[in-house]
Design a protein around this motif. Structure first.
Motif, PDB file in Angstrom:
ATOM      1  N   VAL A 131      46.640 -49.387  17.151  1.00 37.39           N
ATOM      2  CA  VAL A 131      45.735 -48.384  16.771  1.00 37.39           C
ATOM      3  C   VAL A 131      46.373 -47.157  16.644  1.00 37.39           C
ATOM      4  O   VAL A 131      47.237 -46.767  17.226  1.00 37.39           O
ATOM      5  N   THR A 132      46.378 -46.706  15.332  1.00 43.44           N
ATOM      6  CA  THR A 132      46.812 -45.295  15.102  1.00 43.44           C
ATOM      7  C   THR A 132      45.758 -44.239  14.821  1.00 43.44           C
ATOM      8  O   THR A 132      45.117 -44.514  14.046  1.00 43.44           O
ATOM      9  N   LEU A 133      46.000 -43.219  15.479  1.00 43.22           N
ATOM     10  CA  LEU A 133      45.173 -42.065  15.604  1.00 43.22           C
ATOM     11  C   LEU A 133      45.757 -40.930  15.144  1.00 43.22           C
ATOM     12  O   LEU A 133      46.589 -40.200  15.338  1.00 43.22           O
ATOM     13  N   THR A 134      44.872 -40.128  14.100  1.00 46.07           N
ATOM     14  CA  THR A 134      45.473 -38.688  13.410  1.00 46.07           C
ATOM     15  C   THR A 134      44.522 -38.060  13.314  1.00 46.07           C
ATOM     16  O   THR A 134      43.135 -38.450  13.672  1.00 46.07           O
ATOM     17  N   GLY A 135      44.677 -36.989  12.986  1.00 41.44           N
ATOM     18  CA  GLY A 135      43.747 -35.870  12.800  1.00 41.44           C
ATOM     19  C   GLY A 135      43.777 -34.694  13.939  1.00 41.44           C
ATOM     20  O   GLY A 135      44.888 -34.319  14.193  1.00 41.44           O
ATOM     21  N   CYS A 146      42.879 -41.334  25.006  1.00 46.26           N
ATOM     22  CA  CYS A 146      44.119 -42.215  24.635  1.00 46.26           C
ATOM     23  C   CYS A 146      43.866 -43.486  25.766  1.00 46.26           C
ATOM     24  O   CYS A 146      44.003 -44.661  25.272  1.00 46.26           O
ATOM     25  N   ARG A 147      43.357 -42.770  27.029  1.00 52.83           N
ATOM     26  CA  ARG A 147      43.399 -44.105  28.109  1.00 52.83           C
ATOM     27  C   ARG A 147      41.948 -44.805  27.566  1.00 52.83           C
ATOM     28  O   ARG A 147      42.063 -46.067  27.789  1.00 52.83           O
ATOM     29  N   ALA A 148      41.074 -44.139  27.072  1.00 52.95           N
ATOM     30  CA  ALA A 148      39.716 -44.898  26.784  1.00 52.95           C
ATOM     31  C   ALA A 148      40.105 -45.932  25.629  1.00 52.95           C
ATOM     32  O   ALA A 148      39.562 -47.170  25.596  1.00 52.95           O
ATOM     33  N   VAL A 149      40.754 -45.623  24.759  1.00 46.82           N
ATOM     34  CA  VAL A 149      41.091 -46.235  23.625  1.00 46.82           C
ATOM     35  C   VAL A 149      42.101 -47.619  23.986  1.00 46.82           C
ATOM     36  O   VAL A 149      41.742 -48.783  23.687  1.00 46.82           O
ATOM     37  N   LYS A 156      46.161 -53.419  21.288  1.00 41.71           N
ATOM     38  CA  LYS A 156      47.587 -53.728  21.802  1.00 41.71           C
ATOM     39  C   LYS A 156      48.438 -52.510  22.077  1.00 41.71           C
ATOM     40  O   LYS A 156      49.163 -52.389  23.335  1.00 41.71           O
ATOM     41  N   THR A 157      48.582 -51.725  21.209  1.00 37.75           N
ATOM     42  CA  THR A 157      49.253 -50.297  21.347  1.00 37.75           C
ATOM     43  C   THR A 157      48.290 -49.304  20.772  1.00 37.75           C
ATOM     44  O   THR A 157      47.556 -49.410  19.868  1.00 37.75           O
ATOM     45  N   VAL A 158      48.536 -48.064  21.021  1.00 42.20           N
ATOM     46  CA  VAL A 158      48.029 -46.828  20.782  1.00 42.20           C
ATOM     47  C   VAL A 158      49.156 -45.838  20.472  1.00 42.20           C
ATOM     48  O   VAL A 158      49.897 -45.315  21.147  1.00 42.20           O
ATOM     49  N   ASN A 159      48.910 -45.126  19.053  1.00 45.65           N
ATOM     50  CA  ASN A 159      50.096 -44.457  18.420  1.00 45.65           C
ATOM     51  C   ASN A 159      49.019 -43.262  18.424  1.00 45.65           C
ATOM     52  O   ASN A 159      48.476 -43.020  17.220  1.00 45.65           O
ATOM     53  N   ALA A 160      49.199 -42.303  19.243  1.00 46.16           N
ATOM     54  CA  ALA A 160      48.353 -40.868  18.934  1.00 46.16           C
ATOM     55  C   ALA A 160      49.222 -40.056  17.957  1.00 46.16           C
ATOM     56  O   ALA A 160      50.056 -39.201  18.918  1.00 46.16           O
ATOM     57  N   ASN A 161      49.129 -39.998  16.976  1.00 43.23           N
ATOM     58  CA  ASN A 161      49.644 -38.963  15.993  1.00 43.23           C
ATOM     59  C   ASN A 161      48.902 -37.790  15.586  1.00 43.23           C
ATOM     60  O   ASN A 161      49.327 -37.151  14.603  1.00 43.23           O
TER      61      ASN A 161
END
Length: 404
Positions: A131-135, A146-149, A156-161
């Protein structure tokens, strides 16, 4: 045959019985129970109003029986639904990891909506479980989101961009209040579910029964806490509405409506002119309006006939349709209210009154007022019936009969 007889010796001894004098608490309790019993007897067997009061008590008993029956059914249904929900949740957590990216994308969007105040400002992209998060996002929401996602099954992985901001100043996508976010624990919610009320009531009863084995100070403290929990579970009202502390103008909600056989243009003059209320409603002792017509000073009969004075201000007026008002700050009994007048078929009108008020001691004070015959809901119903009779039959509003 010789039978020898001996005089029987009386071995009985004088027994001195010491009777302990009743304690002061028992004496006070007995006196209180006697006084309450006398009041109930006088209330129910009054020569003039006793029959009406007994009928009302009987109707209330039937109503409470139906309420308890419906509450039991609600508890059973709620427990069954929550049990199925727990099973589904376990199945979701254990077997929901093998999903395609489209389903996982929807899961992430749904979870963000619970932790982010402006979820539309966040873009989500999912590729093979990554998962990639932008905005844009507020800084205080980043870590929890981030913890909730990351806890979503299948991620598998979370990329908070995304770009975090300390506040929403200068960020158009973060403007506005947004909705309430974040899960709220069950016992901190305004309204409890039937299961929570049932379990809390059981816990309160258990604590009360066990508190008798503890030292007195601790036992009294636990009993007080269990009584508060039981009252909270029984009424399903927040503590601030029960006590009136911090409840503002809302502790008790009252509403009633009635249909009048008259068009709105004939009913509105009676509703909008406060000066007529002293003739229409026996409990209204005095009404004085300010020069601008927005403020009004009221004197109404309270419990035991004690007058209650307050000052109110109109917050909205739609001629022929609605009046809304509220008390000014610093009043002893704060309240707000609305009066709606809507036309119906065949030239009739519907009058609807909604009141929210905060008496002394909140809902507890309201219950005490009802106990002593000063039920605002009952008085509102009587006032509406009296207004209906004045409009339809032309009866005199003065000299209404005694209240039951």
């Amino acid at each position: 045959m010789v039978v020898s007889t001996r005089p029987r010796q009386d071995r009985s001894q004088n027994v001195i019985v010491l009777r302990q004098a009743p304690s002061m608490s028992r004496t006070i309790s007995a006196a209180g129970l006697g006084a309450v019993g006398g009041m109930v007897t006088e209330y129910l067997f009054d020569p003039e109003l006793g029959r009406t009061r007994r009928a009302r008590v009987r109707d209330k008993g039937v109503h409470l029986t139906h309420e308890f029956r419906n509450a039991g059914r609600a508890v059973v249904c709620d427990v069954a639904n929550r049990s199925r929900g727990v099973v589904k949740s376990i199945r979701y957590r254990t077997g929901g990891r093998d999903v395609d990216d489209e389903v996982l994308h929807e899961r992430v969007r749904a979870e963000l909506g619970r932790y982010v105040r402006h979820p539309h400002a966040v873009e989500v992209r999912v590729e093979s479980g990554r998962v990639t998060l932008t905005g844009d996002l507020l800084e205080k929401e980043s870590r929890r989101a981030c913890r909730a996602v990351a806890s979503i099954p299948g991620v598998k992985t979370v990329n908070a961009n995304w770009t975090t901001h300390r506040d929403a100043t200068g960020v158009p996508r973060l403007q506005g209040e947004g909705g309430p976010r974040g899960p709220v624990p069950e016992l901190l919610q305004q309204r409890w579910s039937p299961t929570s009320r049932f379990l809390t009531g059981l816990a309160a009863a258990l604590v009360w029964s066990l508190s008798g084995r503890l030292p007195r100070p601790l036992g009294y403290l636990l009993r007080a806490g269990s009584a508060v929990l039981a009252l909270r579970a029984a009424t399903n009202l927040p503590l601030r509405r029960l006590t009136g502390i911090g409840a503002g103008r809302r502790a008790i909600d009252i509403q009633d409506a009635i249909t009048v056989n008259a068009p709105p243009q004939e009913v509105w003059p009676l509703l909008s002119d406060y000066s007529l209320f002293t003739r229409l409603m026996p409990d209204v002792l005095e009404v004085r309006r300010s020069a601008d017509g927005l403020r009004s000073h009221w004197s109404v009969a309270g419990p035991a006939g004690v007058p209650i004075r307050f000052e109110a201000v109109e917050t909205m007026r739609e001629e022929g349709r609605r009046i809304a008002w509220k008390t000014v700050e610093g009043q002893l009994i704060a309240h707000t209210g609305t009066l709606d007048l809507t036309p119906e078929n065949t030239g009739r009108s519907r009058i609807r009154v909604q009141l929210t008020y905060n008496p002394v001691f909140g809902a507890v004070g309201h219950a005490m007022a009802v106990l002593f015959g000063a039920d605002p809901a009952h008085k509102l119903q009587e006032d509406l019936l009296r207004l209906k009779s004045v409009i339809e039959a032309g009866k005199s509003p003065v000299g209404a009969g005694p209240r039951a």
